[in-house]
Design an enzyme around this catalytic site. Sequence first.
Site, PDB file in Angstrom:
ATOM      1  N   ARG A   1      25.436 -79.276 -34.871  1.00 48.20           N
ATOM      2  CA  ARG A   1      26.804 -78.730 -34.929  1.00 48.20           C
ATOM      3  C   ARG A   1      27.286 -78.924 -36.344  1.00 48.20           C
ATOM      4  O   ARG A   1      27.439 -80.062 -36.812  1.00 48.20           O
ATOM      5  CB  ARG A   1      27.715 -79.457 -33.939  1.00 48.20           C
ATOM      6  CG  ARG A   1      29.178 -79.212 -34.226  1.00 48.20           C
ATOM      7  CD  ARG A   1      30.090 -79.604 -33.098  1.00 48.20           C
ATOM      8  NE  ARG A   1      29.964 -78.680 -32.000  1.00 48.20           N
ATOM      9  CZ  ARG A   1      30.821 -78.605 -30.979  1.00 48.20           C
ATOM     10  NH1 ARG A   1      31.861 -79.404 -30.942  1.00 48.20           N
ATOM     11  NH2 ARG A   1      30.632 -77.733 -30.012  1.00 48.20           N
TER      12      ARG A   1
ATOM     13  N   ASP B   1      40.523 -68.704 -27.086  1.00 47.86           N
ATOM     14  CA  ASP B   1      40.065 -69.936 -27.730  1.00 47.86           C
ATOM     15  C   ASP B   1      41.181 -70.383 -28.673  1.00 47.86           C
ATOM     16  O   ASP B   1      42.129 -69.622 -28.925  1.00 47.86           O
ATOM     17  CB  ASP B   1      38.744 -69.666 -28.491  1.00 47.86           C
ATOM     18  CG  ASP B   1      38.133 -70.920 -29.122  1.00 47.86           C
ATOM     19  OD1 ASP B   1      38.529 -72.045 -28.739  1.00 47.86           O
ATOM     20  OD2 ASP B   1      37.261 -70.775 -30.011  1.00 47.86           O
TER      21      ASP B   1
ATOM     22  N   GLN C   1      27.413 -71.742 -26.122  1.00 49.92           N
ATOM     23  CA  GLN C   1      28.612 -71.448 -25.339  1.00 49.92           C
ATOM     24  C   GLN C   1      28.454 -70.094 -24.640  1.00 49.92           C
ATOM     25  O   GLN C   1      28.757 -69.944 -23.460  1.00 49.92           O
ATOM     26  CB  GLN C   1      29.844 -71.429 -26.269  1.00 49.92           C
ATOM     27  CG  GLN C   1      31.153 -71.219 -25.544  1.00 49.92           C
ATOM     28  CD  GLN C   1      31.552 -72.419 -24.696  1.00 49.92           C
ATOM     29  OE1 GLN C   1      31.530 -73.547 -25.142  1.00 49.92           O
ATOM     30  NE2 GLN C   1      31.914 -72.171 -23.447  1.00 49.92           N
TER      31      GLN C   1
ATOM     32  N   CYS D   1      36.614 -71.769 -23.896  1.00 42.83           N
ATOM     33  CA  CYS D   1      35.470 -72.650 -24.129  1.00 42.83           C
ATOM     34  C   CYS D   1      35.876 -74.118 -24.121  1.00 42.83           C
ATOM     35  O   CYS D   1      35.028 -74.986 -23.895  1.00 42.83           O
ATOM     36  CB  CYS D   1      34.805 -72.294 -25.456  1.00 42.83           C
ATOM     37  SG  CYS D   1      35.940 -72.391 -26.852  1.00 42.83           S
TER      38      CYS D   1
ATOM     39  N   ARG E   1      27.449 -75.080 -19.273  1.00 45.92           N
ATOM     40  CA  ARG E   1      26.802 -75.356 -20.553  1.00 45.92           C
ATOM     41  C   ARG E   1      25.524 -76.148 -20.311  1.00 45.92           C
ATOM     42  O   ARG E   1      24.479 -75.880 -20.907  1.00 45.92           O
ATOM     43  CB  ARG E   1      27.738 -76.176 -21.456  1.00 45.92           C
ATOM     44  CG  ARG E   1      28.910 -75.421 -22.057  1.00 45.92           C
ATOM     45  CD  ARG E   1      28.483 -74.463 -23.136  1.00 45.92           C
ATOM     46  NE  ARG E   1      27.765 -75.142 -24.215  1.00 45.92           N
ATOM     47  CZ  ARG E   1      28.334 -75.821 -25.212  1.00 45.92           C
ATOM     48  NH1 ARG E   1      29.646 -75.904 -25.292  1.00 45.92           N
ATOM     49  NH2 ARG E   1      27.598 -76.394 -26.156  1.00 45.92           N
TER      50      ARG E   1
ATOM     51  N   HIS F   1      28.588 -69.720 -31.804  1.00 42.40           N
ATOM     52  CA  HIS F   1      28.442 -70.793 -30.808  1.00 42.40           C
ATOM     53  C   HIS F   1      27.565 -70.234 -29.681  1.00 42.40           C
ATOM     54  O   HIS F   1      28.031 -69.970 -28.579  1.00 42.40           O
ATOM     55  CB  HIS F   1      29.820 -71.206 -30.295  1.00 42.40           C
ATOM     56  CG  HIS F   1      29.862 -72.521 -29.591  1.00 42.40           C
ATOM     57  ND1 HIS F   1      28.730 -73.299 -29.389  1.00 42.40           N
ATOM     58  CD2 HIS F   1      30.890 -73.217 -29.038  1.00 42.40           C
ATOM     59  CE1 HIS F   1      29.090 -74.408 -28.753  1.00 42.40           C
ATOM     60  NE2 HIS F   1      30.380 -74.377 -28.512  1.00 42.40           N
TER      61      HIS F   1
HETATM   62  N1   CP Z   1      33.130 -75.895 -25.895  1.00 42.22           N
HETATM   63  C1   CP Z   1      32.609 -76.866 -26.675  1.00 42.22           C
HETATM   64  O1   CP Z   1      31.667 -76.654 -27.430  1.00 42.22           O
HETATM   65  O2   CP Z   1      33.216 -78.081 -26.534  1.00 42.22           O
HETATM   66  P1   CP Z   1      32.979 -79.330 -27.503  1.00 42.22           P
HETATM   67  O3   CP Z   1      33.571 -78.968 -28.838  1.00 42.22           O
HETATM   68  O4   CP Z   1      33.751 -80.450 -26.846  1.00 42.22           O
HETATM   69  O5   CP Z   1      31.534 -79.627 -27.594  1.00 42.22           O
HETATM   70  N1  NVA Z   2      36.412 -72.142 -32.134  1.00 42.36           N
HETATM   71  C1  NVA Z   2      36.398 -73.547 -31.801  1.00 42.36           C
HETATM   72  C2  NVA Z   2      35.435 -73.809 -30.695  1.00 42.36           C
HETATM   73  C3  NVA Z   2      35.305 -75.238 -30.261  1.00 42.36           C
HETATM   74  C4  NVA Z   2      34.271 -75.437 -29.190  1.00 42.36           C
HETATM   75  C5  NVA Z   2      36.039 -74.346 -33.039  1.00 42.36           C
HETATM   76  O1  NVA Z   2      35.167 -73.918 -33.789  1.00 42.36           O
HETATM   77  O2  NVA Z   2      36.653 -75.392 -33.262  1.00 42.36           O
END
Ligand code: CP
Ligand code: NVA
Length: 308
Positions: free
Chosen positions: A106, A228, A136, A268, A296, A133
């Site tokens: 990540r 989101d 997701q 999400c 997920r 993502h």
């Molecule tokens: N939706 C998602 O990826 O959640 P987190 O940021 O908590 O991993």
């Molecule tokens: N768009 C959000 C998604 C988090 C899971 C971010 O990137 O923070």
Amino acid sequence: MRLRGRDYLSVDDLTPEEFSGLIGFARELKGRCAAGDRPALLAGKTLAMIFEKPSLRTRVSFEVGMFQMGGMAVYLGPQDIQLGVREAIPDAARNLERMADGIMARTFAHATVTGLAEAAVVPVINGLSDHEHPCQALGDLLTIAERFPRLGEVRLAWVGDGNNVCHSLLLAAAKVGMTVTVATPQGYQPAAAVVARAREIAAATGGSVTLTGDAREAARGADVVYTDVWASMGQEAEREERARIFRPYQVNAGLLEAARPTAVVMHCLPAHRGEEITDDVLDGPRAIVYDQAENRMHAQKALLAMIL
Ligand code: CP
Ligand code: NVA
């Protein structure tokens, strides 16, 4: 499907057949999991997980998923590797591949996750970058398929920021032939290259992608209304400005009147209650956000079992 050894950095790394095949496998694993059957498909295997940003769902779903399949996951937080600061990205990859069977990352920059993939011989999975993502989207398509088995007939509305989650969802929806309308403020549309690619895919699957500035127009007749956060991780300094700009894009009871009576609401998570979504909608009967969170894990188990 021959996915062994492959990276998953973008939804577009999978063909429509591979994507749908993974959803089907995820459904099977979910059913078996509910019946207490957790096959040890990854006995003795290890996943290294690099997190430059916080996480609840991604960390827990990967960690528990690996454990359920007889493997294990190693969590590396923002202070551990410090990619590009303490150690160059390719160097980190060349170390991790000697000990782990796969890497999940990540990251802030998408180039970081592609850089890891270029350097590592083991598969690399994008656990969210600034651009996509894709895990997701896998879980989300499983969630939509549980409600609407004929995915090609689904009308999906994205309301809010044209961000990383939106990019992956657009590509995934196109792969299964959905009709998608994206409502964003001017200047916050999804990346033109992603829209163009999603339209190219949709042309072959019978789907479509329409952009608008009008949230109500997007929600009209929708089966799924998805939103989101307005400020993603790394955009905290813009949060107030975005809150003003995105105000007309809140998913609330009024907006949902335009959707089909059977419509579901997706997010999400994490949600900023009172900003992109109201409490009554998030806590209401149409929201399927915790199914998304659970799925997920099932979707990523299917992915991991196929690529590691
Ligand atoms: N939706 C998602 O990826 O959640 P987190 O940021 O908590 O991993
Ligand atoms: N768009 C959000 C998604 C988090 C899971 C971010 O990137 O923070």
